[in-house]
Design an enzyme around this catalytic site. Structure first.
Site, short mmCIF file in Angstrom:
data_model
loop_
_atom_site.label_atom_id
_atom_site.label_comp_id
_atom_site.label_asym_id
_atom_site.label_seq_id
_atom_site.Cartn_x
_atom_site.Cartn_y
_atom_site.Cartn_z
N LYS A 115 32.65 35.41 48.49
CA LYS A 115 31.75 34.44 47.86
C LYS A 115 30.28 34.80 48.11
O LYS A 115 29.42 34.47 47.29
CB LYS A 115 32.04 33.03 48.37
CG LYS A 115 33.44 32.53 48.07
CD LYS A 115 33.71 32.48 46.58
CE LYS A 115 34.96 33.18 46.18
NZ LYS A 115 35.21 33.23 44.74
N HIS A 138 26.32 27.64 36.89
CA HIS A 138 26.47 28.92 37.58
C HIS A 138 25.92 28.84 39.01
O HIS A 138 26.60 29.22 39.97
CB HIS A 138 25.74 30.01 36.79
CG HIS A 138 25.68 31.33 37.50
ND1 HIS A 138 26.62 32.31 37.34
CD2 HIS A 138 24.77 31.83 38.39
CE1 HIS A 138 26.31 33.36 38.09
NE2 HIS A 138 25.19 33.08 38.74
N HIS A 141 27.86 26.31 41.33
CA HIS A 141 29.17 26.86 41.67
C HIS A 141 29.07 27.96 42.73
O HIS A 141 29.79 27.94 43.74
CB HIS A 141 29.82 27.41 40.40
CG HIS A 141 31.13 28.09 40.62
ND1 HIS A 141 32.25 27.42 41.03
CD2 HIS A 141 31.50 29.40 40.52
CE1 HIS A 141 33.26 28.27 41.15
NE2 HIS A 141 32.82 29.48 40.85
N TYR A 178 35.81 41.52 32.36
CA TYR A 178 34.99 41.25 31.17
C TYR A 178 33.56 41.73 31.39
O TYR A 178 32.99 42.46 30.55
CB TYR A 178 35.01 39.76 30.86
CG TYR A 178 34.09 39.36 29.72
CD1 TYR A 178 34.54 39.35 28.41
CD2 TYR A 178 32.74 39.04 29.96
CE1 TYR A 178 33.70 39.01 27.36
CE2 TYR A 178 31.90 38.70 28.92
CZ TYR A 178 32.38 38.69 27.62
OH TYR A 178 31.54 38.37 26.60
N LYS A 195 36.11 36.20 25.29
CA LYS A 195 35.24 35.45 26.20
C LYS A 195 35.55 33.95 26.16
O LYS A 195 35.61 33.28 27.21
CB LYS A 195 33.77 35.67 25.84
CG LYS A 195 32.81 34.92 26.74
CD LYS A 195 31.36 35.18 26.36
CE LYS A 195 30.40 34.43 27.27
NZ LYS A 195 28.98 34.66 26.91
N THR A 199 36.86 31.10 29.45
CA THR A 199 36.43 29.75 29.83
C THR A 199 37.61 28.80 29.81
O THR A 199 37.74 27.93 30.69
CB THR A 199 35.33 29.25 28.88
OG1 THR A 199 34.26 30.19 28.84
CG2 THR A 199 34.78 27.91 29.35
N GLN A 202 39.47 29.11 32.98
CA GLN A 202 38.80 28.44 34.09
C GLN A 202 39.09 26.94 34.07
O GLN A 202 39.33 26.34 35.12
CB GLN A 202 37.30 28.71 34.03
CG GLN A 202 36.93 30.16 34.34
CD GLN A 202 35.47 30.45 34.09
OE1 GLN A 202 34.92 30.08 33.07
NE2 GLN A 202 34.82 31.11 35.04
#
Length: 268
Positions: A115, A138, A141, A178, A195, A199, A202
């Site tokens: 992370k 982004h 997270h 990707y 793409k 999502t 996710q």
């Protein structure tokens, strides 16, 4: 202050002794400081880069992304072999604090450390002046994961809580594949039609984690309830945020100007 120090010391007495001496596991302060520094960098980044040309980082991005594919693949496979394909239950799965559970604890630490490496995603956005890609979703997270996962490794390194990290490792395997292909150049754009589905994966991840976490609130299990609520809150928050991103990116009707801008962005 004396009361806070006592609470902290009492908490540390409940930590997993197997991580004693492991890198960055003695205290949460290094993790917290790095996360705070990350948020400061994101805030100051546009100012730092204001009078500078964007960095050309194609080779670095290719190497970085495909190294992250390897790291994510390693974590995903290890989570499976250390537990989820080796006797772990989808219902109640306590942490194995014996030496037998050491393999799972090690991959939990590796996931935690990964992370911090992933913070470079944002660093590269700033250095390339791709500020729009460093969105609130982004940054939020990336910024909270390292610090929150310190507690996971320190206290519950294994068991029930590794379900979401196993799924997340697979998602990141796909995601960095990707990004790695995108970094190769415009000639690979025709292979990146998926793409939108990334999502969706996710969002599916957070739905599964939410369901998996809720069930433990209704059964007896030797797993700390505090961490169940923590994982559940994390899953619900990001489910909402990713669903909102998906709606704005793929479901809202685009104006002619937006479509034109999208074409221009692709042509560049």
């Amino acid at each position: 202050m004396a009361g806070l120090v006592k609470m902290y010391n009492d908490l540390m007495e409940k930590a997993d002794p197997r991580v004693d001496g492991w890198f960055m596991m003695s205290t949460p302060w290094p993790s917290l400081i790095i996360c705070v520094a990350y948020f400061v960098f994101v805030k100051m980044g546009p100012t730092i880069m204001a009078n500078r040309e964007p960095f050309e980082m194609k080779k670095i991005l290719i190497v970085y992304n495909f190294c992250m594919v390897l790291l994510s693949t390693y974590c995903f496979v290890e989570f499976l072999l250390a537990g989820w394909l080796n006797g772990y239950s989808l219902r109640c799965q306590p942490v194995d604090y014996s030496e037998k559970g050491l393999r799972m604890l090690k991959v939990c630490w590796m996931f935690y450390f990964s992370k911090f490496i992933e913070l470079f995603d944002t660093v590269f956005f700033v250095m390339r002046k791709k500020f729009n890609q460093a969105s609130f979703l982004h940054v939020f997270h990336h910024g909270i994961m390292p610090f929150s996962w310190w507690f996971g490794v320190k206290f519950v390194g294994g068991g029930f809580g590794t379900f979401h990290s196993m799924l997340n490792s697979f998602i990141h395997l796909v995601m960095y594949t990707y990004y790695g292909m995108a970094a190769l150049g415009p000639q690979y754009q025709k292979y990146l039609w998926w793409k939108k589905y990334m999502t969706s994966m996710q969002i599916t991840q957070f739905i599964l984690v939410t369901i998996h976490s809720i069930q433990l609130l209704f059964i007896d299990c030797n797993y700390p309830t505090l961490f169940v609520y923590w994982i559940l809150a994390y899953a619900v928050i990001f489910l909402i945020m990713f669903a909102d991103f998906y709606r704005n990116a793929y479901k809202k009707p685009k104006t002619n100007g937006a479509v034109t801008n999208g074409v221009k962005a692709k042509s560049n």
